[in-house]
Design an enzyme around this catalytic site. Structure first.
Site, PDB file in Angstrom:
ATOM      1  N   LYS A   1      28.995  48.204  36.333  1.00 54.82           N
ATOM      2  CA  LYS A   1      30.095  47.674  35.566  1.00 54.82           C
ATOM      3  C   LYS A   1      29.704  47.402  34.098  1.00 54.82           C
ATOM      4  O   LYS A   1      28.276  47.417  34.329  1.00 54.82           O
ATOM      5  CB  LYS A   1      30.657  46.072  36.598  1.00 54.82           C
ATOM      6  CG  LYS A   1      31.374  46.260  38.030  1.00 54.82           C
ATOM      7  CD  LYS A   1      31.132  44.633  38.893  1.00 54.82           C
ATOM      8  CE  LYS A   1      32.142  45.320  39.282  1.00 54.82           C
ATOM      9  NZ  LYS A   1      32.402  44.131  40.312  1.00 54.82           N
TER      10      LYS A   1
ATOM     11  N   TYR B   1      42.793  45.912  38.682  1.00 51.77           N
ATOM     12  CA  TYR B   1      42.068  44.338  39.959  1.00 51.77           C
ATOM     13  C   TYR B   1      43.764  43.896  39.982  1.00 51.77           C
ATOM     14  O   TYR B   1      43.549  42.357  41.111  1.00 51.77           O
ATOM     15  CB  TYR B   1      40.838  43.556  39.106  1.00 51.77           C
ATOM     16  CG  TYR B   1      39.820  43.829  39.660  1.00 51.77           C
ATOM     17  CD1 TYR B   1      38.948  43.995  40.921  1.00 51.77           C
ATOM     18  CD2 TYR B   1      39.208  44.638  38.058  1.00 51.77           C
ATOM     19  CE1 TYR B   1      37.876  44.362  40.847  1.00 51.77           C
ATOM     20  CE2 TYR B   1      37.973  44.990  38.867  1.00 51.77           C
ATOM     21  CZ  TYR B   1      37.249  44.853  39.460  1.00 51.77           C
ATOM     22  OH  TYR B   1      36.281  45.708  40.068  1.00 51.77           O
TER      23      TYR B   1
ATOM     24  N   GLU C   1      42.461  53.973  44.475  1.00 53.25           N
ATOM     25  CA  GLU C   1      41.421  53.734  42.892  1.00 53.25           C
ATOM     26  C   GLU C   1      41.136  55.067  42.208  1.00 53.25           C
ATOM     27  O   GLU C   1      40.733  55.231  41.085  1.00 53.25           O
ATOM     28  CB  GLU C   1      40.089  52.964  43.230  1.00 53.25           C
ATOM     29  CG  GLU C   1      40.763  51.572  43.984  1.00 53.25           C
ATOM     30  CD  GLU C   1      39.377  50.499  44.866  1.00 53.25           C
ATOM     31  OE1 GLU C   1      39.863  49.855  44.902  1.00 53.25           O
ATOM     32  OE2 GLU C   1      38.396  51.346  44.616  1.00 53.25           O
TER      33      GLU C   1
END
Ligand code: DAT
Ligand code: MG
Length: 140
Positions: free
Chosen positions: A11, A51, A128
């Site tokens: 991230k 998300y 994903e």
């Protein structure tokens, strides 16, 4: 035991602190192989789509804000029980609860800026991976 693939993300809080290499080293030492990788500064739309499962949660706005605040490294990891193994080395979502020696214990700043993402089940891993990579970009 079986060879699996999982989706992983380093991230922005971690890329910003130049922790990409340190995090990948932990993954490789845990027996996971990086079989796809790219650096992406995701758009708001990409972050909201990725998300979407969390869109009703109170932290959704903050999550999208943080994921679009800088570059991420999106990757596919492959290895024995890769999904569970990656979750194990990541540690708990909240670094305050993360076990000693885990990535989040060592590097996460807070529950929101917790350095890494990892798929939680075979179905989400497949979704994903397909969200970020075409089949030819995954080279096992
Ligand atoms: P994980 O990333 O461990 O799978 P999750 O799927 O429950 O955790 O949540 C996704 C991300 O959302 C998490 O990595 C950080 C953020 N998040 C979760 N709970 C939060 C909270 N209470 N406050 C702020 N951000 C939160
Ligand atoms: Mg999750």
């Amino acid at each position: 035991m079986s060879i699996e693939r999982t989706f992983s993300m380093i991230k922005p809080d971690a890329t910003r602190r130049n922790l990409t290499g340190a995090i990948i080293k932990i993954m490789e030492e845990a027996g996971l192989t990086v079989v796809a990788s790219k650096r992406v500064w995701m758009s708001r739309r990409e972050a909201e789509g990725f998300y979407a499962v969390h869109k009703e949660r109170p932290f959704f706005g903050e999550l999208v804000e943080s994921m679009t605040s800088g570059p991420t490294v999106v990757q596919v990891l492959q290895g024995e029980n890769a999904i569970a193994r990656n979750r194990e080395i990541m540690g708990a979502t909240n670094p305050a609860d993360a076990a000693e020696g885990t990535i989040r214990k060592e590097f996460a700043l807070s529950i929101g800026e917790n350095s890494v993402h990892g798929s939680d089940a075979p179905e989400t891993a497949a979704q994903e991976i397909a969200y970020w990579f075409s089949e030819t970009e995954v080279v096992g």
